[in-house]
Design an enzyme around this catalytic site. Structure first.
Site, short mmCIF file in Angstrom:
data_model
loop_
_atom_site.label_atom_id
_atom_site.label_comp_id
_atom_site.label_asym_id
_atom_site.label_seq_id
_atom_site.Cartn_x
_atom_site.Cartn_y
_atom_site.Cartn_z
N LYS A 1 0.86 -1.19 0.00
CA LYS A 1 0.00 0.00 0.00
C LYS A 1 0.90 1.24 0.00
O LYS A 1 2.13 1.11 -0.02
CB LYS A 1 -0.91 -0.02 1.23
CG LYS A 1 -1.38 -1.40 1.67
CD LYS A 1 -2.27 -2.12 0.66
CE LYS A 1 -2.73 -3.44 1.27
NZ LYS A 1 -3.49 -4.28 0.37
C1 LIG Z 1 -4.06 -5.56 1.46
C2 LIG Z 1 -5.48 -5.71 1.70
C3 LIG Z 1 -5.97 -6.29 2.89
C4 LIG Z 1 -5.08 -6.92 3.91
O1 LIG Z 1 -4.21 -6.01 4.52
P1 LIG Z 1 -3.08 -6.56 5.53
O2 LIG Z 1 -2.63 -5.30 6.23
O3 LIG Z 1 -2.00 -7.16 4.69
O4 LIG Z 1 -3.70 -7.51 6.45
C5 LIG Z 1 -7.34 -6.32 3.07
N1 LIG Z 1 -8.20 -5.83 2.15
C6 LIG Z 1 -7.76 -5.28 1.00
C7 LIG Z 1 -8.74 -4.74 0.02
C8 LIG Z 1 -6.39 -5.23 0.73
O5 LIG Z 1 -5.97 -4.72 -0.43
#
Ligand SMILES: *Cc1c(COP(=O)(O)O)cnc(C)c1O
Length: 376
Positions: A182
């Site tokens: 992200k």
């Molecule tokens: C990356 C992501 C997650 C999970 O995030 P983590 O911090 O890795 O647990 C959940 N939902 C969406 C839409 C994502 O892109």
């Protein structure tokens, strides 16, 4: 010729210094830096409360506990999402019910959710896919009069805007990710934001074993026997560390610059991709994205995506297959109740292009040339 990756986090000496200071302070578990990161994040998104946790997956788990989800409850989710969205429902014995998405944005709409609502629908998880803000209000108008809760999965969306406000900030509950894929990263990490103070207090307890008084507060009160905590419900260890929060505070300060640069590079892709630009994800009417993922749909008649990816790799460009679809994976295979044509189109025919803060225009030109060649 070095390979251009799909994503590199924008981390530097400042983050290294901040992490080192946390270590030198001797307080490395959840403590003052987590509290400061929560205040700063809440202020940034414009939500009254923020609760830091270990990931967005754990944030979604707690959000659904907060929404009262239990065995037999149905929660509408997009299949077109990272699988953690559906898994959070399964953790609680609930049923993820897959709805299709809008083919332009990859997000749920009132029109795609409505057909799968039943008397057992307790919640909808509205994902801001790839950092494109979902039309949250349209879903709330549909779901709240029926007694349901809309949880925003803003995992990808820190820095995106919904109706001129930071995405997630107006949601009843929103969950964010700070994974390196992200924009804002703390290595691993997540955040919950919400409007209700009692809910925030419960989420704080749930992330820390259900303790009535956090270890940090007990310490601040002088430790020892002066404050005795109780454990009123089953909780979890979903804490963030102060080392992560120290990094997060620096990253939060850099977030506006990250979004601006990504939007600039996305606009440059759009300007240089010719007819392909029309097949690239773009801002919806109700907001602006942060281009966490810059994806496009391959044109009809283009080679198979696996072939396109292989040709790109040969040219030193590491693109990615598009967003996954949970209903095609083993835990959820065969459970879709309605056809999901837009989900299947996007998951099979989309390509995520390299986009990151330090991508140079020369590298971007190489990506564009390689893509043109790969699609011939
Ligand atoms: C990356 C992501 C997650 C999970 O995030 P983590 O911090 O890795 O647990 C959940 N939902 C969406 C839409 C994502 O892109």
């Amino acid at each position: 010729m070095s390979t251009i990756p799909v994503m590199i986090p924008w981390l530097g000496e400042e983050e290294a210094q901040a992490a080192a200071e946390a270590v030198r302070s001797g307080w490395v578990a959840q403590g003052p830096r987590v509290a400061e990161f929560e205040r700063a994040f809440a202020e940034y998104v414009g939500a009254p409360h923020a609760v830091a946790v270990s990931s967005c997956t754990t944030a979604l788990h707690l959000a659904l506990i907060g929404a009262g989800i239990g065995p037999g409850d149905e929660v509408v989710v997009p299949s077109l999402s990272f699988i953690a969205t559906a898994n959070a429902v399964a953790y609680l014995g609930g049923t993820p019910v897959f709805a299709d998405v809008d083919p332009a944005s990859g997000n749920l709409t009132a029109g795609t959710v409505e057909p799968v609502l039943t008397d057992r629908t307790k919640a909808v998880i509205a994902v801001d896919q790839g950092g494109v803000p979902v039309d949250l209000d349209a879903l709330r108008v549909l779901v709240e009069p029926r007694g349901g809760v809309v949880v925003e999965d803003a995992a990808c969306a820190a820095g995106a805007l919904y109706r001129d406000r930071p995405a997630g900030g107006t949601a009843q509950i929103a969950a964010y990710s700070f994974h390196p894929r992200k924009l804002l990263t703390t290595g691993e990490g997540g955040m919950l934001t919400c409007q209700d103070g009692e809910l925030a207090a419960r989420l704080r307890r749930l992330r820390e074993h259900g303790m009535s008084v956090s270890a940090a507060d007990r310490h601040a009160a002088g430790g020892g026997a002066s404050v005795v905590e109780t454990y009123d419900e089953v909780g979890y260890n979903y804490r963030m560390t102060d080392i992560q929060a120290a990094i997060g505070l620096v990253q939060l300060g850099k977030l506006p610059a990250m979004v601006a640069r990504r939007r600039e590079l996305a606009a440059r892709y759009r300007a240089l991709l010719g007819p392909l630009a029309e097949r690239m994800v773009t801002d919806p009417e109700h907001g602006s994205g942060n281009y966490q993922s810059c994806w496009l749909l391959l044109p009809e008649g283009a080679p198979d995506r696996t072939e396109v990816l292989a040709r790109l790799a040969e040219a030193g460009v590491s693109a990615r297959r598009g967003i996954m679809a949970a209903h095609l994976e083993a835990p959820y295979k065969g459970t879709a109740r309605v056809p999901l044509p837009a989900t299947e189109l996007i998951t099979h025919r989309s390509l995520i292009l390299p986009l990151y803060h330090s991508l140079t225009e020369e590298q971007q030109d190489r990506v564009i040339a390689a893509l043109r060649e790969a699609l011939r």
